[in-house]
Design an enzyme around this catalytic site. Structure first.
Site, PDB file in Angstrom:
ATOM      1  N   GLU A 145       4.111 -10.398  -5.950  1.00  0.00           N
ATOM      2  CA  GLU A 145       4.072 -10.018  -4.601  1.00  0.00           C
ATOM      3  C   GLU A 145       4.786 -11.019  -3.737  1.00  0.00           C
ATOM      4  O   GLU A 145       3.994 -12.034  -3.810  1.00  0.00           O
ATOM      5  CB  GLU A 145       2.750  -9.626  -4.396  1.00  0.00           C
ATOM      6  CG  GLU A 145       1.943  -8.583  -4.886  1.00  0.00           C
ATOM      7  CD  GLU A 145       2.312  -6.927  -4.596  1.00  0.00           C
ATOM      8  OE1 GLU A 145       3.271  -7.113  -3.718  1.00  0.00           O
ATOM      9  OE2 GLU A 145       1.699  -6.164  -4.784  1.00  0.00           O
ATOM     10  N   HIS A 185       9.569  -8.478   0.783  1.00  0.00           N
ATOM     11  CA  HIS A 185       9.587  -6.781   1.356  1.00  0.00           C
ATOM     12  C   HIS A 185       8.547  -6.795   2.205  1.00  0.00           C
ATOM     13  O   HIS A 185       7.368  -7.516   2.444  1.00  0.00           O
ATOM     14  CB  HIS A 185       9.430  -5.953   0.263  1.00  0.00           C
ATOM     15  CG  HIS A 185       8.468  -5.909  -0.748  1.00  0.00           C
ATOM     16  ND1 HIS A 185       8.345  -7.033  -1.696  1.00  0.00           N
ATOM     17  CD2 HIS A 185       7.236  -5.339  -0.826  1.00  0.00           C
ATOM     18  CE1 HIS A 185       7.211  -7.007  -2.425  1.00  0.00           C
ATOM     19  NE2 HIS A 185       6.418  -6.099  -1.845  1.00  0.00           N
ATOM     20  N   HIS A 229       9.525  -6.106  -7.086  1.00  0.00           N
ATOM     21  CA  HIS A 229       8.041  -6.778  -7.676  1.00  0.00           C
ATOM     22  C   HIS A 229       8.570  -7.775  -8.750  1.00  0.00           C
ATOM     23  O   HIS A 229       8.241  -8.855  -9.348  1.00  0.00           O
ATOM     24  CB  HIS A 229       7.039  -6.328  -7.926  1.00  0.00           C
ATOM     25  CG  HIS A 229       6.563  -5.557  -6.508  1.00  0.00           C
ATOM     26  ND1 HIS A 229       6.431  -4.357  -6.280  1.00  0.00           N
ATOM     27  CD2 HIS A 229       5.476  -6.128  -5.760  1.00  0.00           C
ATOM     28  CE1 HIS A 229       5.711  -4.000  -4.996  1.00  0.00           C
ATOM     29  NE2 HIS A 229       5.324  -5.362  -4.911  1.00  0.00           N
ATOM     30  N   HIS A 233       2.833  -0.378   1.031  1.00  0.00           N
ATOM     31  CA  HIS A 233       4.272  -0.521   1.591  1.00  0.00           C
ATOM     32  C   HIS A 233       4.714   0.354   2.370  1.00  0.00           C
ATOM     33  O   HIS A 233       4.542   1.559   2.480  1.00  0.00           O
ATOM     34  CB  HIS A 233       5.306  -0.726   0.573  1.00  0.00           C
ATOM     35  CG  HIS A 233       4.835  -1.727  -0.508  1.00  0.00           C
ATOM     36  ND1 HIS A 233       4.329  -1.376  -1.737  1.00  0.00           N
ATOM     37  CD2 HIS A 233       5.043  -3.193  -0.622  1.00  0.00           C
ATOM     38  CE1 HIS A 233       3.917  -2.432  -2.401  1.00  0.00           C
ATOM     39  NE2 HIS A 233       4.528  -3.599  -1.806  1.00  0.00           N
ATOM     40  N   CYS A 247      -4.245  -1.417   1.001  1.00  0.00           N
ATOM     41  CA  CYS A 247      -2.926  -1.927   1.300  1.00  0.00           C
ATOM     42  C   CYS A 247      -1.764  -1.286   0.341  1.00  0.00           C
ATOM     43  O   CYS A 247      -1.963  -0.522  -0.528  1.00  0.00           O
ATOM     44  CB  CYS A 247      -2.759  -3.540   0.803  1.00  0.00           C
ATOM     45  SG  CYS A 247      -3.538  -3.728  -0.979  1.00  0.00           S
ATOM     46  N   GLU A 293       5.463 -10.883   0.021  1.00  0.00           N
ATOM     47  CA  GLU A 293       5.500  -9.940   1.221  1.00  0.00           C
ATOM     48  C   GLU A 293       5.590 -10.332   2.487  1.00  0.00           C
ATOM     49  O   GLU A 293       4.658 -11.523   2.912  1.00  0.00           O
ATOM     50  CB  GLU A 293       4.403  -9.004   0.704  1.00  0.00           C
ATOM     51  CG  GLU A 293       4.549  -8.143  -0.606  1.00  0.00           C
ATOM     52  CD  GLU A 293       3.261  -7.277  -0.708  1.00  0.00           C
ATOM     53  OE1 GLU A 293       3.595  -6.187  -1.261  1.00  0.00           O
ATOM     54  OE2 GLU A 293       2.120  -7.315  -0.314  1.00  0.00           O
ATOM     55  N   GLU A 299      -5.696   7.181  -0.359  1.00  0.00           N
ATOM     56  CA  GLU A 299      -6.432   5.898  -1.200  1.00  0.00           C
ATOM     57  C   GLU A 299      -7.827   6.233  -1.049  1.00  0.00           C
ATOM     58  O   GLU A 299      -8.674   6.629  -1.819  1.00  0.00           O
ATOM     59  CB  GLU A 299      -6.124   4.504  -1.177  1.00  0.00           C
ATOM     60  CG  GLU A 299      -4.830   4.064  -1.600  1.00  0.00           C
ATOM     61  CD  GLU A 299      -4.683   2.498  -1.513  1.00  0.00           C
ATOM     62  OE1 GLU A 299      -5.699   1.925  -1.444  1.00  0.00           O
ATOM     63  OE2 GLU A 299      -3.561   2.103  -1.743  1.00  0.00           O
TER      64      GLU A 299
END
Length: 177
Positions: free
Chosen positions: A111, A31, A25, A68, A66, A113, A86
């Site tokens: 970000e 990513h 980041h 990774h 959200c 992504e 979460e």
């Protein structure tokens, strides 16, 4: 605690390496990531308000979950894992589409992504993790769209980008009765 690594990818979503999440980041490197939208039987979307202690975008509203993917983890498997971590529940997920987005933050992080957008259904109340989530609510997609237009500062940068595509997908693919 061991720092999470993200999967660096090229623009075709092919893995090219691993890197600590914060470093990726800081360097704004592309990513792999995922975004989950959970709906109920009334057509509402579950939103979460990020916890106050998050290192970026604290207390802003965003999609249900959200994060990774981990090395070797499928998109769906990663989504189910993080949804439980979460929001305290899991559900079947379906991948809708993927795309690349870039969202810089005031704190110098970015970000960048290759985001896999997924959808699921849930009819109960989540058991939120207070380290991750401050609050949650159900909202109709049309009401979310209107509120983003009227109050953009209440929402995360990536959610505003992703929601526009998600909303278009809903309008094109979910029959109205």
């Amino acid at each position: 605690m061991v720092e999470e690594h993200v999967i660096l990818v090229n623009e075709s979503d092919e893995p090219i390496g691993l890197m600590p999440k914060m470093e990726a980041h800081e360097k704004a490197l592309l990513h792999r990531a995922f975004s989950i939208f959970v709906m109920n039987d009334k057509g509402e979307t579950m939103l979460q308000q990020r916890a106050k202690n998050k290192y970026h975008s604290p207390l802003l509203w965003t999609n249900t979950c959200c994060s990774h993917q981990r090395d070797g983890e499928s998109n769906i498997g990663a989504g189910k894992r993080r949804l439980m971590e979460e929001m305290g529940f899991t559900t079947e997920l379906k991948e809708l589409f993927s795309f690349i987005y870039k969202a810089p933050f005031d704190n110098g992080l970015t970000e960048y992504e290759f985001d896999h957008v997924m959808i699921g259904t849930f009819l109960g109340e989540p058991n939120i993790n207070p380290d991750e989530v401050a609050d949650w609510k159900w909202m109709l997609p049309g009401d979310i769209k209107k509120d983003i237009e009227e109050n953009p500062d209440r929402y995360t940068a990536w959610f505003k980008i992703i929601f526009e595509r998600f909303y278009d997908h809903l309008m094109q693919n979910i029959p109205t009765t």
